[in-house]
Design an enzyme around this catalytic site. Structure first.
Site, short mmCIF file in Angstrom:
data_model
loop_
_atom_site.label_atom_id
_atom_site.label_comp_id
_atom_site.label_asym_id
_atom_site.label_seq_id
_atom_site.Cartn_x
_atom_site.Cartn_y
_atom_site.Cartn_z
N HIS A 142 -10.59 2.85 4.74
CA HIS A 142 -10.30 2.97 3.31
C HIS A 142 -11.15 4.06 2.67
O HIS A 142 -10.77 4.66 1.66
CB HIS A 142 -10.55 1.64 2.62
CG HIS A 142 -9.72 1.43 1.38
ND1 HIS A 142 -9.95 2.13 0.22
CD2 HIS A 142 -8.66 0.64 1.14
CE1 HIS A 142 -9.08 1.74 -0.70
NE2 HIS A 142 -8.27 0.85 -0.17
N LYS B 156 0.76 -1.34 -2.62
CA LYS B 156 -0.06 -2.24 -3.43
C LYS B 156 0.49 -2.38 -4.85
O LYS B 156 0.51 -3.47 -5.42
CB LYS B 156 -1.50 -1.74 -3.46
CG LYS B 156 -2.45 -2.61 -4.28
CD LYS B 156 -3.86 -2.06 -4.23
CE LYS B 156 -4.81 -2.93 -5.05
NZ LYS B 156 -6.20 -2.39 -5.02
N TYR C 273 4.86 7.66 -14.15
CA TYR C 273 5.55 8.73 -13.45
C TYR C 273 6.28 8.14 -12.24
O TYR C 273 5.85 7.15 -11.65
CB TYR C 273 4.55 9.78 -12.96
CG TYR C 273 3.97 10.65 -14.05
CD1 TYR C 273 4.75 11.59 -14.70
CD2 TYR C 273 2.63 10.53 -14.41
CE1 TYR C 273 4.21 12.40 -15.69
CE2 TYR C 273 2.08 11.34 -15.40
CZ TYR C 273 2.88 12.27 -16.04
OH TYR C 273 2.34 13.07 -17.00
N ARG D 71 -3.68 4.01 2.24
CA ARG D 71 -4.42 2.79 2.51
C ARG D 71 -4.24 2.41 3.98
O ARG D 71 -3.19 2.65 4.56
CB ARG D 71 -3.94 1.65 1.60
CG ARG D 71 -4.18 1.93 0.11
CD ARG D 71 -3.67 0.80 -0.76
NE ARG D 71 -3.91 1.09 -2.18
CZ ARG D 71 -3.07 1.72 -2.97
NH1 ARG D 71 -1.91 2.15 -2.49
NH2 ARG D 71 -3.35 1.94 -4.25
N HIS E 138 -2.08 5.75 -7.22
CA HIS E 138 -2.67 5.00 -8.31
C HIS E 138 -1.76 5.07 -9.53
O HIS E 138 -0.93 5.97 -9.63
CB HIS E 138 -4.05 5.57 -8.67
CG HIS E 138 -5.09 5.27 -7.64
ND1 HIS E 138 -6.30 5.93 -7.58
CD2 HIS E 138 -5.11 4.38 -6.61
CE1 HIS E 138 -7.01 5.47 -6.57
NE2 HIS E 138 -6.31 4.53 -5.97
N ARG F 43 -9.98 7.66 1.53
CA ARG F 43 -9.35 7.89 0.22
C ARG F 43 -10.38 8.43 -0.77
O ARG F 43 -10.11 9.36 -1.52
CB ARG F 43 -8.73 6.59 -0.29
CG ARG F 43 -7.53 6.16 0.55
CD ARG F 43 -7.06 4.75 0.23
NE ARG F 43 -6.63 4.57 -1.14
CZ ARG F 43 -5.46 4.98 -1.63
NH1 ARG F 43 -4.61 5.65 -0.85
NH2 ARG F 43 -5.14 4.75 -2.87
#
Length: 419
Positions: A348, A285, A385, A258, A375, A351
């Protein structure tokens, strides 16, 4: 929005030769002719007056000003509780909230409106959010401008679905449909907090589903055609601005983090020998620490930049002060100088570029890509994870991606062969 460093001060520490307080030391402390201060660390101290009044105080800095916060009277507030209140204040500071002003606002709201109003409940909930300051300020502004004037003084347990619908309709009426959806999402979370704290029995916001028009899809401009991406990469490589911005432009598509994570990167987080960048949870985030494998090309770019900025904190320091990271608009401004408008390319958007081409062209598994995008990905049992999951495959993927970008940039047949 004021940047991090301007909002957050630091909590002063007791002199290094002073050990933390103990319960025994507090019990034995006697009043003197002048007011005494017994320091515990992190700005916390016990103030003892000549008449043996004993008050816990917290010294802190906010917006460049030194302030003090009363934390209670000893021994009614014992040492352990005073320390907990100090940590609560530190967490507020980390979110860009002045604990003293927050206390005043909550006290005033309680006095004027009562402890069970929507505004009091909402402010309590907001103070507990572990958000980056920029987003925290945005949500508070939403509440103060769009929600509190209409339902803030109402008892939270008496609010109905039509009450929230009227609030949403006002926001929708000015064309801010996406904001209406986000604000209602926050209102729903506040109502769940009200239920948990015994102030409401149900969440009326949940019944708004389908009542608002769907929010328009907003995707960051991204180049996903390999030929166009090659043209963009050649343009980035030709940028003649500062070396700092040049390096950021080259790393942005290569690392596809990001924009805020890139511009706030710190040298202490980067191990060039291990070729790993470890981003702490506080700057992510999703509030989970993240590992970014560095390709050979990335390491080379960072080694070339290190002599210029390596003695400071930030990999990409700002143009006006090395004590602050590069501004949010630096990469975007460079893209505009190169002739790419907001509908063509954004920081951005790299991504989305990586997500698409790593999957559709280079054939990497979507879950591996999602891990590298930081994510939320869960295993078959629903567990999140950790940051090292599939690290070996992610290291390979990041190197293949960097090689692919190089091939597109120079326009060779290699890119077609890799596809």
């Amino acid at each position: 929005m004021r940047p991090w460093g301007h909002i957050l001060g630091h909590l002063p520490h007791a002199p290094s030769q002073m050990p933390p307080l103990t319960d025994l030391a507090l019990r034995r402390a006697k009043p003197a002719e002048k007011t005494q201060k017994l320091f515990d660390g992190g700005g916390l101290y016990l103030e003892i007056s000549p008449k043996d009044g004993r008050w816990w105080r917290l010294k802190y800095r906010f917006d460049g000003k030194e302030k003090r916060l009363a934390l209670g009277v000893y021994p009614d507030v014992p040492l352990a509780l005073a320390r907990q209140r100090r940590e609560d204040a530190r967490q507020m500071l980390a979110r860009g909230v002045d604990p003293g002003e927050h206390r005043k606002a909550v006290a005033q709201a309680k006095a004027e409106l009562g402890a069970n109003t929507f505004e009091v409940t909402a402010r309590e909930w907001l103070a507990k959010r572990d958000w980056v300051p920029k987003y925290s300020v945005k949500v508070v502004a939403w509440m103060e401008n769009d929600v509190f004037p209409w339902i803030g003084s109402r008892p939270v347990g008496e609010l109905t679905t039509p009450d929230f619908l009227r609030v949403a309709r006002r926001i929708e009426g000015r064309g801010a449909i996406e904001s209406a959806h986000r604000i209602m999402q926050n209102c729903g979370q506040i109502m769940r907090y009200a239920i948990a704290t015994g102030r409401a029995e149900r969440n009326p916001v949940a019944d708004l589903r389908g009542a608002l028009p769907p929010a328009p899809e907003r995707n960051h401009a991204a180049v996903v055609d390999p030929v166009e991406l090659g043209e963009l990469l050649r343009a980035l490589n030709s940028y003649r601005g500062t070396v700092i911005v040049q390096t950021a432009l080259k790393l942005a598509p290569m690392l596809f983090v990001r924009p805020g994570e890139l511009r706030q990167a710190e040298w202490a987080e980067i191990d060039l020998d291990a070729a790993l960048w470890s981003i702490p949870a506080a700057r992510m985030k999703m509030r989970q620490a993240h590992l970014v494998p560095l390709s050979v090309q990335s390491v080379q770019l960072l080694r070339e930049l290190h002599p210029l900025t390596g003695r400071g904190q930030y990999v990409f320091p700002g143009g006006r002060s090395v004590r602050r990271p590069m501004s949010e608009g630096a990469v975007l401004a460079a893209l505009r100088v190169l002739g790419f408008d907001k509908n063509k390319a954004t920081g951005h958007g790299f991504r989305a570029t990586a997500r698409t081409l790593l999957d559709e062209v280079l054939g990497f598994r979507p879950d591996i890509i999602e891990h590298q995008l930081a994510h939320a990905v869960k295993d078959p049992n629903g567990r999140a994870y950790n940051r090292t999951t599939h690290l070996a495959e992610r290291i390979r993927m990041m190197q293949v991606w960097a090689d692919y970008l190089d091939a597109l940039r120079i326009g060779s047949q290699t890119a077609q062969a890799m596809a």
